[in-house]
Write a protein that holds these residues in place. Structure first.
Motif, mmCIF file in Angstrom:
data_model
loop_
_atom_site.group_PDB
_atom_site.id
_atom_site.type_symbol
_atom_site.label_atom_id
_atom_site.label_comp_id
_atom_site.label_asym_id
_atom_site.label_seq_id
_atom_site.Cartn_x
_atom_site.Cartn_y
_atom_site.Cartn_z
ATOM 1 N N LEU A 37 0.826 -1.322 0.132
ATOM 2 C CA LEU A 37 -0.178 0.087 0.121
ATOM 3 C C LEU A 37 0.773 1.277 -0.113
ATOM 4 N N PHE A 38 1.884 1.070 0.899
ATOM 5 C CA PHE A 38 2.865 2.395 0.681
ATOM 6 C C PHE A 38 3.553 2.739 -0.520
ATOM 7 N N ALA A 39 3.852 1.186 -1.234
ATOM 8 C CA ALA A 39 4.721 1.739 -2.485
ATOM 9 C C ALA A 39 3.606 2.035 -3.628
ATOM 10 N N ALA A 40 2.426 1.689 -3.410
ATOM 11 C CA ALA A 40 1.429 2.073 -4.441
ATOM 12 C C ALA A 40 0.798 3.876 -4.263
ATOM 13 N N ARG A 41 0.906 4.030 -3.007
ATOM 14 C CA ARG A 41 0.658 5.395 -2.638
ATOM 15 C C ARG A 41 1.744 6.519 -3.039
ATOM 16 N N GLU A 42 2.992 5.912 -3.176
ATOM 17 C CA GLU A 42 4.278 6.631 -3.458
ATOM 18 C C GLU A 42 4.283 6.794 -4.992
ATOM 19 N N GLN A 43 3.810 5.674 -5.568
ATOM 20 C CA GLN A 43 3.852 5.582 -7.070
ATOM 21 C C GLN A 43 2.537 6.628 -7.632
ATOM 22 N N LEU A 44 1.492 6.621 -6.932
ATOM 23 C CA LEU A 44 0.604 7.397 -7.251
ATOM 24 C C LEU A 44 0.837 8.932 -7.322
ATOM 25 N N THR A 45 1.564 9.349 -6.095
ATOM 26 C CA THR A 45 2.051 10.566 -5.735
ATOM 27 C C THR A 45 3.043 11.015 -6.909
ATOM 28 N N ARG A 46 3.901 10.009 -7.406
ATOM 29 C CA ARG A 46 5.059 10.643 -8.285
ATOM 30 C C ARG A 46 4.242 10.729 -9.649
ATOM 31 N N THR A 47 3.094 9.957 -10.040
ATOM 32 C CA THR A 47 2.717 10.063 -11.284
ATOM 33 C C THR A 47 1.717 11.454 -11.499
#
Length: 50
Positions: A37-47
């Motif tokens: 979940l943390f990795a997915a949230r970080e990826q969304l923030t980057r995009t």
């Protein structure tokens, strides 16, 4: 946050030697889910930034 996750994983891995198998697996699964979940949230923030 990632450092906290790694610290929690280390603590759970050390404690897993003293826990019954199913409890250790459930705890490991919870940590893995939290990291995903943390990795997915970080990826969304980057995009969204780019």
């Amino acid at each position: 946050m990632l450092l906290l996750a790694l610290l929690a994983l280390g603590l759970l891995a050390g404690a897993a030697a003293h826990l019954p198998g199913p409890v250790a697996l459930a705890a490991g699964g919870a940590v893995a889910a939290w990291l995903l979940l943390f990795a997915a949230r970080e990826q969304l923030t980057r995009t969204r930034r780019h």
